[in-house]
Design an enzyme around this catalytic site. Structure first.
Site, PDB file in Angstrom:
ATOM      1  N   GLU A   1      20.206 -25.302 -18.011  1.00 31.10           N
ATOM      2  CA  GLU A   1      20.165 -26.763 -18.077  1.00 31.10           C
ATOM      3  C   GLU A   1      19.978 -27.323 -16.674  1.00 31.10           C
ATOM      4  OE1 GLU A   1      23.859 -28.663 -19.222  1.00 31.10           O
ATOM      5  OE2 GLU A   1      24.949 -26.813 -18.833  1.00 31.10           O
TER       6      GLU A   1
ATOM      7  N   LYS B   1      33.217 -29.752 -20.181  1.00 36.76           N
ATOM      8  CA  LYS B   1      32.934 -30.708 -19.106  1.00 36.76           C
ATOM      9  C   LYS B   1      34.061 -30.707 -18.071  1.00 36.76           C
ATOM     10  CE  LYS B   1      30.431 -35.053 -19.034  1.00 36.76           C
ATOM     11  NZ  LYS B   1      29.409 -34.622 -18.123  1.00 36.76           N
TER      12      LYS B   1
ATOM     13  N   ARG C   1      34.730 -33.325 -27.934  1.00 37.21           N
ATOM     14  CA  ARG C   1      34.365 -32.430 -26.820  1.00 37.21           C
ATOM     15  C   ARG C   1      35.503 -32.358 -25.802  1.00 37.21           C
ATOM     16  NH1 ARG C   1      28.680 -33.456 -24.034  1.00 37.21           N
ATOM     17  NH2 ARG C   1      29.746 -35.199 -23.060  1.00 37.21           N
TER      18      ARG C   1
END
Ligand SMILES: Cc1ncc(COP(=O)(O)O)c(C=O)c1O
Length: 392
Positions: free
Chosen positions: A275, A239, A137
């Site tokens: 989310e 992220k 990621r």
């Protein structure tokens, strides 16, 4: 058991001899002398006995009352990158870092982070959960943010070294975990919007307990329809550090009103679930478990991915799709997933003044999924999936 200081010293000596090998393989003799004296200096800095007066505070930790906050563990790991080449990283005492005022991260927010946990098993071994997924990621995020990224092996090695160096900060079994925070930032100076000329990969750690002050009690979420977390084409799906400060206002407003956290809607239609501030969301109706599809605005959580697999194994029909906020009215259960929150039950969601309540408790599906995931993560349940890495 080897004491942490002894352990680090021998790790440093190992690194040092590896550095010498790298040095002799790639450098000319003049460079080699410079390289070895630099390596010796950094070894001294890292392993100097005076820097090693072991701080005893880990021995006095109140492991029964561990919340989710920063208690810096002794050592951090740093690896620098210039010209797309990550040089050998090293452990040092946790402490301040030097950063140019004109660094890419300070001026343009060129940075990414990861979050993962190390657990202590009954036999004293440490376990990491799917570190390869965090490494991958970070690579995806780095590509989006025009940064070079460490290889999967470099990432995992850095995380392992950090966890082992801070072993005494890993809470006893059942009391919490060592939260590990890898960071990749544009540390080189730049004026004019462009990628930074140098990067720093850094890993630090802190022992943690439950993320929410509610502990394992159900969360009360507030649906935000004014502030949005991400937009299509933006960086919501990675992220990036720059995704987090903009939600602080929504979180503090919700918390001031007595809610645990914020549930965001999509910014285009303002009606589909996305989310929560730092976790993914699932809803259960009958035998169907649904979670919003990740199409660029939602972070593809590693816990989310794991819960999708565990729930499918249990025979639930799992759907990744668009979920209109109105579907909450019919849901039996709602829960959140994330490294920090693990699998957290949602007791209520408030949307436009209307409070909707959901089933929680010992008999809930959420509890069953939580127990299975935590069982695997802590080594209490046999890991048939190859998700856990024992390190020693
Ligand atoms: C915005 C956001 N969504 C979801 C998650 C959950 O991701 P993971 O399960 O990989 O921790 C996180 C935490 O990392 C997050 O910050």
């Amino acid at each position: 058991m080897m004491r942490p200081a002894t352990m680090i010293r021998s790790a440093c000596l190992r690194n040092f001899s590896q550095s010498l090998r790298v040095g002799s393989a790639f450098l000319k003799s003049g460079d080699f002398c410079r390289y070895t004296s630099q390596a010796a200096a950094s070894l001294q800095q890292v392993c100097e006995p005076s820097a090693y007066s072991d701080d005893e505070s880990a021995d006095h930790m109140d492991w029964d009352n561990l919340g989710f906050g920063l208690t810096p563990a002794d050592y951090m790991y740093t690896m620098k990158c210039s010209n797309d080449y990550f040089e050998k990283g090293r452990l040092s005492r946790y402490g301040k870092i030097e950063l140019s005022p004109s660094s890419g991260v300070l001026n343009y927010g060129q940075g990414l982070f990861e979050g993962m946990k190390a657990y202590r098993k009954e036999d004293g071994q440490l376990i990491l959960f799917r570190p390869d997924q965090n490494a991958t990621r970070l690579q995806t995020g780095a590509e989006r943010m025009c940064m070079p990224s460490p290889s999967i092996d470099q990432f995992i090695d850095a995380v392992k070294q950090t966890a082992l160096a801070n072993k005494r900060w890993v809470p006893p079994p059942g009391k919490g975990s060592l939260y590990i925070r890898p960071l990749l930032v544009g540390s080189g100076p730049i004026l004019g919007l462009a990628p930074a000329p140098e990067y720093t990969f850094l890993v630090f750690a802190s022992p943690v307990g439950n993320y929410f002050k509610e502990g394992l009690a159900p969360l009360n979420l507030y649906v935000e329809d004014e502030f949005h977390r991400a937009t299509p084409g933006g960086a919501g799906g990675v992220k990036a550090i720059s995704n987090y400060a903009p939600v602080l206002k929504a979180i503090s407003r919700a918390k001031n009103r007595g809610f645990s956290d914020v549930l965001y809607l999509d910014s285009v239609n303002k009606k589909n679930l996305e989310e929560v501030s730092s976790c993914n969301i699932f809803i259960l109706k009958g035998n169907i478990i649904s979670t919003p599809a990740t199409s660029g605005t939602i972070l593809a959580g590693i816990t989310r991915k794991s819960i999708i697999e565990i729930a499918s194994d249990y025979g639930f029909q799992v759907e990744e799709r668009t979920i209109p906020v109105d579907e909450l009215l019919e849901a039996d259960e709602v829960f959140c997933t994330g490294t920090a929150v693990v699998v957290a039950p949602v007791g209520s969601i408030t949307y436009r003044g209307k409070r909707i309540e959901f089933k929680t408790g010992a008999q809930s599906v959420c509890r069953e999924l939580y127990s299975t995931l935590v069982g695997i993560q802590t080594g209490l349940i046999k890991d048939n999936k190859g998700w856990t890495f024992e390190i020693n």
